[in-house]
Design a protein around this motif. Structure first.
Motif, PDB file in Angstrom:
ATOM      1  N   ILE A  29       0.840  -1.204   0.000  1.00 24.59           N
ATOM      2  CA  ILE A  29       0.000   0.000   0.000  1.00 24.59           C
ATOM      3  C   ILE A  29       0.877   1.257   0.000  1.00 24.59           C
ATOM      4  O   ILE A  29       0.512   2.278  -0.572  1.00 24.59           O
ATOM      5  CB  ILE A  29      -0.972  -0.025   1.198  1.00 24.59           C
ATOM      6  CG1 ILE A  29      -1.970  -1.155   1.006  1.00 24.59           C
ATOM      7  CG2 ILE A  29      -1.716   1.295   1.334  1.00 24.59           C
ATOM      8  CD1 ILE A  29      -2.827  -1.425   2.223  1.00 24.59           C
ATOM      9  N   GLN A  30       2.042   1.156   0.614  1.00 25.34           N
ATOM     10  CA  GLN A  30       2.947   2.306   0.621  1.00 25.34           C
ATOM     11  C   GLN A  30       3.375   2.701  -0.792  1.00 25.34           C
ATOM     12  O   GLN A  30       3.779   3.822  -1.034  1.00 25.34           O
ATOM     13  CB  GLN A  30       4.184   2.025   1.476  1.00 25.34           C
ATOM     14  CG  GLN A  30       3.886   1.765   2.946  1.00 25.34           C
ATOM     15  CD  GLN A  30       2.939   2.772   3.539  1.00 25.34           C
ATOM     16  OE1 GLN A  30       3.143   3.976   3.398  1.00 25.34           O
ATOM     17  NE2 GLN A  30       1.890   2.311   4.183  1.00 25.34           N
ATOM     18  N   THR A  31       3.317   1.747  -1.726  1.00 19.91           N
ATOM     19  CA  THR A  31       3.739   2.079  -3.084  1.00 19.91           C
ATOM     20  C   THR A  31       2.570   2.617  -3.918  1.00 19.91           C
ATOM     21  O   THR A  31       2.758   3.008  -5.056  1.00 19.91           O
ATOM     22  CB  THR A  31       4.313   0.847  -3.818  1.00 19.91           C
ATOM     23  OG1 THR A  31       3.238  -0.071  -4.052  1.00 19.91           O
ATOM     24  CG2 THR A  31       5.387   0.161  -3.005  1.00 19.91           C
ATOM     25  N   TYR A  32       1.379   2.610  -3.358  1.00 14.15           N
ATOM     26  CA  TYR A  32       0.206   3.044  -4.109  1.00 14.15           C
ATOM     27  C   TYR A  32       0.268   4.528  -4.452  1.00 14.15           C
ATOM     28  O   TYR A  32       0.757   5.332  -3.665  1.00 14.15           O
ATOM     29  CB  TYR A  32      -1.075   2.813  -3.279  1.00 14.15           C
ATOM     30  CG  TYR A  32      -1.603   1.411  -3.349  1.00 14.15           C
ATOM     31  CD1 TYR A  32      -0.835   0.367  -3.840  1.00 14.15           C
ATOM     32  CD2 TYR A  32      -2.883   1.131  -2.898  1.00 14.15           C
ATOM     33  CE1 TYR A  32      -1.330  -0.917  -3.877  1.00 14.15           C
ATOM     34  CE2 TYR A  32      -3.391  -0.157  -2.937  1.00 14.15           C
ATOM     35  CZ  TYR A  32      -2.603  -1.173  -3.432  1.00 14.15           C
ATOM     36  OH  TYR A  32      -3.091  -2.431  -3.476  1.00 14.15           O
TER      37      TYR A  32
END
Lengths: 578, 626
Positions: free
Chosen positions: A97-100
């Motif tokens: 999710i951090q890369t979203y």
């Protein structure tokens, strides 16, 4: 699906495999016990051999001790593997999710992402821990018990050959029938939860409009539907047990009948008949366990699907390998023929043909109506979205050529939804710069005019913010988020309607200190109030995703109709009749 | 939805119920309605347990008297008897479990209903002090545990106790000596399960704490995900998460290991029991102290005796969880409802030419207060919209004072504005008119009647509110506007939307007024939602209107477009306006400048400017360009 999830258990593969082996062996040892019993009856008792009986008794005791040891080991190992798997999965999801990008985040709702990280993972790890035990134990039990009973007496074992398919088939029927009921129940449960949730969130509206009774009626309807759905689903599930009992009992009777006849004719020893009875339990219970596994599996599959959706989502803005590793050298911002739409397939552009040239250190105001594209335009600068056509440059290079972290460290944006996190004020400000000294923190707070209220708190910068700052007023929160952004010492600072809850005089003060303290920083201010932007070097007037005009206050006030309108409306006030 | 997942304490796992007995008593009142069905359940349970016990006992005569001697016909007869006993058992098993499903679902249905109905009667103060997630978890987690407990534990406890006692009795009948062995093993089981239970409880609370920390972190970070992006905070978030996640993994592994070891210990202890009993039993058979049939029956019982213990041990947890859940639900139900002791109500009237009034059911747009004196005489007072504050002191808590000695009046049809910085007490004043909160001292009157004497529903029906945060409900656009007045016709809804300038964007939506909205109204912009909210107030057509930052998310240009609508909305009504933009309040009859809970200036726009006080400063602050 299993293939996709398997990697997350690889770190605990040893424990997982060992655990499975232990569980399997435990089942085997447990099964040997009734077999030994047959020998006690048929040899020990028959021959009146006490020594043999004691020997066999000790053997049984030993077998159960070994089984106990194996059972304990498998419990330990399966929880290590299960919890480890859960932890890995949770972390993988969180990191993913951090890369979203913003777009990815918007695709899933916040609440749904949270459920996928908490409840879904919990269900998955439960199914691993329980599944390891049941999925291994039940088939082994089933196979071994069947083998042993064939070994004891092949003819009598035919009873099982009849009973097992019947049980399996009836359990299958029940599961198949109950599944749509559960889907329905889930929908009804969601419906009820939404009703309650909306009621809680909008409680002021409910009370203001005296809609208590209306809400009660609405709730009663969902409640009624949910009750009916769950009674239908569970009413069917409870059939499992009696069906299972019925078949088990019939099997016992059949074994007694056929076995008894075999004993008459001397084809079977009594002891073996007794062991047979013990296997009835084990065989049919393992079938029962397998059917329970299927019930659980349907839930886990749904959870696994939802988790995989998160893991397999492709971040639409990512660093690729050819990003240059250079710094953002200044705050120049340039838009060349930028067109943007949020959804590829939508027919209308959110921004059309935007051309802008902003010099480092300038103050830029953006004015425009609701939905005119102010926020959208600003979000392209830190590359929160990618342009559909054209290019955005910061510091002389296309934003897509920078590493994301480099770019976003240089372009600080204060979002409209000013989120703060639980922790002290200092901790929150340090988001801007983890290594900021107290002096820097105080300086930034001063620029954002946050120091005046922070210093009024007894704990000053160490004041705890509860639940993201509910103990602060809207204006105070906004000033903290501005200070947080300033601490990054950005080349470009974007304020997206970030002083709307700050009173006008403080707003003016903040702008003055910007001018004084942030000379080299490009300041882009999106505002509703003309007063927030009138002294900007350039004011961009947006209308329906297009630039209507650019200029300073005195130019715009003369020639731009929209600007004149806005100015007039704020000057004279909206003429409410008295 | 944002706070939706924010489970309060006790949402995961359970805390210890504080008042055991009382909670059971209250819960029993709910279940007690089904006395007749419950008695059938108990009868079924007995039949089922009896069938299981008798079935095992029958093995003795079958083996001793028929199989060993070779009585072919007798065996057939015995098996038919055994078969019928088993059939009764299975039927009874279905009977009680089906009835229990009905009872448990019906019980939680009533519980949910009572809970929701009660919540509607609670004061706003209650909702201020409890997070939505916390309240929500009572409908989800707490209710779930209760239904599970009623479903399984009620029947489970009875049947397991009956089974246990029955089996022990039958064992004693078969052979007292062998029974002693079983009893010893059973006590070891009890001892071990207690020990493990204690240990695992400790590890479980450890696990719950760590789980709370991880879930809390997840919630905050996911909700603030956009801020994380903007600040490139991803790596820090990952690291912090890793630490918390690892701590949870370690704690959870210990907790699960302990609770997971319960099963194998119980099962294998029962095998040890089986081993010892069969060995000793066999020796007794050889010595002639026991017959084979009895041994077989007895061994069957040794298998059955451990199951109830196992189940009971598991059910203790379920029941404790259910009781603490029930306690949380009853806490809400016993919360004091909003004070509503007023007797004056709002009524529709037909005004005669001579000024006398007659009550009516028709929509007349003319309202009156209906008062009853102590002799039961009814009198009608025309609703005008005259609101007065007399020395009002108010604080949200006992020790703070948000408003200090506020006095003001709004004459019918006047427009009163409140200006001041955030936290000065503007919204609080409007909350008091609605009587969302109780004042500490002073008096608020409405057409001369102290609002405490007015029924809350009547009071609030007479006040239309447009709030700063617009809340929409799942439903169509017109459903949402109609929330203001449920019996509004489609034309009236459109009329109201036009007035609020909402019609313009609604007509461009693919389904127009039939467009479905979700609870967070994600498909509408902040400004559009405010227009919806204004339309909602317009359709309600209330005598007094409160606009709390009603146009803050609407840009000034659009605001100008709805000016006309707002004018007609406000015409002939008493209006209270709160706004940041001075432009919005400029031509009010009276503007009150609030600072820290006090009115520091009041007067018309011109008066206040001439005063050169705080208002003047604010005003010139906004227009310093001149």
């Amino acid at each position: 699906m299993i293939k996709k999830l398997a990697p997350y258990i690889s770190k605990y593969k040893k424990q997982f495999n060992l655990g499975c082996i232990c569980t399997g062996l435990e089942a085997v040892f447990e099964l040997l016990i009734p077999l030994v019993m047959a020998y006690i009856v048929d040899i020990g008792i028959r021959n009146r051999d006490i020594e043999y009986t004691i020997k066999m008794g000790l053997l049984m005791f030993l077998l159960s001790l070994i089984a106990l040891g194996l059972g304990l080991a498998s419990a330990r190992l399966s929880s290590i593997a299960g919890q480890g798997f859960g932890a890995e999965l949770r972390e993988a999801e969180f990191n993913k999710i951090q890369t979203y990008s913003f777009k990815n985040i918007e695709k899933f709702s916040t609440a749904s992402l949270i459920t996928r990280l908490t409840g879904d993972v919990h269900t998955m790890q439960m199914s691993v821990t329980m599944g390891m035990r049941m999925l291994i134990r039940a088939p082994i039990m089933l196979v071994c018990a069947l083998t042993l009973s064939f070994y004891l007496n092949a003819e009598l074992a035919i009873v099982f050959a009849v009973a097992i398919p019947i049980l399996a088939f009836s359990l299958f029927l029940i599961i198949r029938k109950v599944r749509p009921y559960f889907t329905d129940l889930q929908e009804k449960t969601d419906g009820l939860n939404i009703t309650v949730q909306e009621n809680l969130i909008g409680i002021r509206v409910v009370k203001s409009f005296v809609r208590g009774i209306f809400e009660k009626k609405k709730f009663n309807k969902s409640n009624e539907e949910m009750m009916q759905a769950s009674e239908r689903a569970f009413g069917l599930v409870v059939l499992n047990m009696p069906v299972m009992q019925m078949i088990m009992f019939s099997t016992i009777i059949a074994i007694l009948w056929f076995g008894g006849n075999m004993v008459f004719s001397g084809n079977l020893l009594v002891g073996r008949l007794i062991s047979f009875l013990a296997y009835v339990n084990q065989i049919l219970f393992s079938l029962m366990m397998i059917s329970m596994m299927f019930m659980m599996a349907t839930r886990s599959v749904a959870c696994a699907k939802r988790i995989l959706e998160v893991l397999e989502e492709i971040p639409d803005i990512e660093d690729d390998n050819n990003n240059y590793d250079y710094e953002v050298k200044n705050g120049d911002v340039k838009f060349t023929n930028v067109t943007f739409r949020y959804y590829e397939d939508s027919s209308e552009n959110n921004l059309t043909d935007i051309n802008l040239d902003i010099e480092s250190g300038q103050t830029i105001g953006i004015i425009g109506g609701t939905g005119s594209g102010k926020t959208t335009l600003a979000q392209l600068i830190p590359r929160l979205y990618d342009v559909t056509r054209g290019s955005v440059e910061v510091g002389g290079y296309d934003v897509r050529s920078y590493k994301l972290e480099t770019l976003r460290n240089a372009v600080a944006m204060v979002l409209q939804n000013n989120t703060l996190f639980s922790g002290t004020i200092r901790e929150n400000l340090k988001w801007g710069n983890a290594h900021a000294s107290d002096k820097q923190i105080e300086a930034a707070s001063k620029i954002a005019c946050a120091d005046e209220f922070i210093n009024r708190f007894p704990d000053k910068y160490d004041t705890m913010l509860e639940q993201g700052g509910v103990n602060l007023s809207g204006g105070q929160r906004q000033r903290l988020t501005i200070a947080r952004a300033i601490l990054k010492q950005p080349k470009v600072l974007i304020l997206d309607d970030s002083t709307s809850a700050v009173d006008t005089s403080t707003d003016a003060k903040i702008r003055q200190s910007f001018k004084r303290e942030l000379k080299d920083t490009t300041k882009i201010i999106i505002a509703q109030r003309i007063s927030s932007v009138y002294d900007a070097d350039q004011i961009i007037v947006l209308d329906d995703g297009k630039i209507s005009d650019i200029g300073n206050h005195s130019q715009l006030i003369k020639k731009n109709e929209i600007y004149q309108d806005v100015y007039k409306s704020q000057q004279e006030g909206v003429g409410f009749s008295g | 939805m944002a706070r939706g997942q924010n489970h309060g304490p006790g949402a995961h796992g359970y805390r210890k119920p504080k008042d055991f007995r009382n909670t059971i008593y209250k819960l029993m009142k709910y279940i007690g309605k089904y006395k007749f069905l419950l008695s059938i359940v108990v009868i079924c349970l007995f039949i089922n347990s009896f069938a299981m016990i008798a079935g095992s006992y029958f093995l003795k005569p079958i083996i001793n008297d028929y199989i060993l001697p070779g009585d072919f016909n007798g065996l057939g007869k015995m098996l038919i008897i055994l078969g019928s006993i088993y059939a009764c058992g299975a039927a009874a098993s279905y009977g009680y479990s089906r009835i229990m499903v009905h009872i448990s679902q019906k019980t939680v249905f009533v519980l949910r209903r009572d809970l929701f109905h009660k919540m509607q009667d609670l004061s706003l103060k209650y909702f201020d002090t409890h997070t939505n997630g916390d309240l929500m978890s009572r409908y989800t987690n707490d209710i779930d545990t209760i239904s599970e407990a009623i479903n399984n534990s009620f029947a489970g406890i009875i049947s397991n106790v009956v089974m246990f006692v029955g089996v022990i009795v039958m064992m004693l009948v078969l052979n007292p000596f062998l029974t002693v062995i079983t009893l010893i093993i059973v006590s070891v089981m009890l001892f071990v399960s207690q020990k493990i239970g204690k240990k695992s409880k400790f590890y479980f609370s450890e696990q719950q704490a760590k789980l709370g920390s991880v879930n809390g972190y997840i919630e905050e970070m996911i909700e603030g995900q956009k801020v994380i992006k903007v600040f490139s905070y991803e790596e820090n978030a990952k690291n912090e998460f890793k630490n918390r996640n690892e701590a949870l993994r370690i704690a959870a592994t210990s907790a699960q290991s302990y609770s997971g070891s319960m099963m194998p210990i119980m099962i294998n202890l029962s095998y040890i029991n089986y081993a010892i009993t069969s060995c000793v039993g066999a020796i007794m058979v050889i010595r002639g102290m026991l017959d084979i049939g009895s041994l077989v029956s007895f061994l069957q019982y040794t298998r059955q005796v451990s199951q109830p213990i196992n189940h009971l041990a598991q059910q203790v947890n379920t029941i404790l969880a259910a009781l603490s859940g029930a306690e949380r639900i009853f806490e809400v139900m016993e919360e004091k409802a909003e004070i509503d002791e007023g007797t004056v109500s709002l009524t529709k009237v037909i005004m005669n030419k001579d000024g006398s009034m007659i009550e009516t059911d028709k929509n007349t747009d003319t309202w009156a207060w209906r008062t009853i004196d102590e002799f039961g005489n009814i009198s009608l007072i025309p609703l005008k919209g005259d609101v007065r504050f007399e020395n009002v002191v108010f604080g949200y808590n006992d020790d703070d004072k948000v408003l200090k000695d506020i006095s003001l009046f709004a004459k019918p049809g006047q427009k009163i504005a409140f200006v001041g910085s955030t936290g000065a007490g503007k919204t609080t004043i409007t909350n008091l008119i609605n009587r969302f909160y109780e004042i500490k001292s002073g008096r608020i009157t409405y057409d001369g009647i102290d609002i405490r004497y007015i029924k809350k529903d009547s009071l609030r029906s007479s006040l239309g509110v447009v709030l700063q945060d617009t809340h929409l409900f799942t439903g169509t656009i017109s459903d949402n506007i109609r929330y203001g007045r449920l019996d509004a016709t489609d034309d009236e809804v459109v009329e109201a939307a036009k007035l609020a300038n909402a019609h313009n964007f609604i007509k461009y939506l693919p389904l127009g007024y039939k467009t479905m909205l979700t609870s967070d109204g994600g498909n509408l912009s902040q400004g559009q939602r405010q227009l919806m909210s204004i339309a909602r107030a317009a359709v309600a057509n209330p005598p007094v209107l409160i606009l709390d930052e009603a146009t803050s998310s609407i840009d000034t240009r659009t605001e100008k477009f709805i000016e006309e609508g707002m004018d007609s909305l406000m015409a002939n009504r008493t209006v209270f306006v709160i706004a940041h933009r001075l432009s919005t309040v400029r031509n009010s009859e009276a503007i009150m400048v609030l600072e820290q809970g006090e009115i520091i200036e009041r007067g018309s726009h011109e008066d206040l400017l001439a005063n050169e006080g705080r208002y003047y400063q604010l005003h010139t602050g906004q227009f310093e360009l001149e």
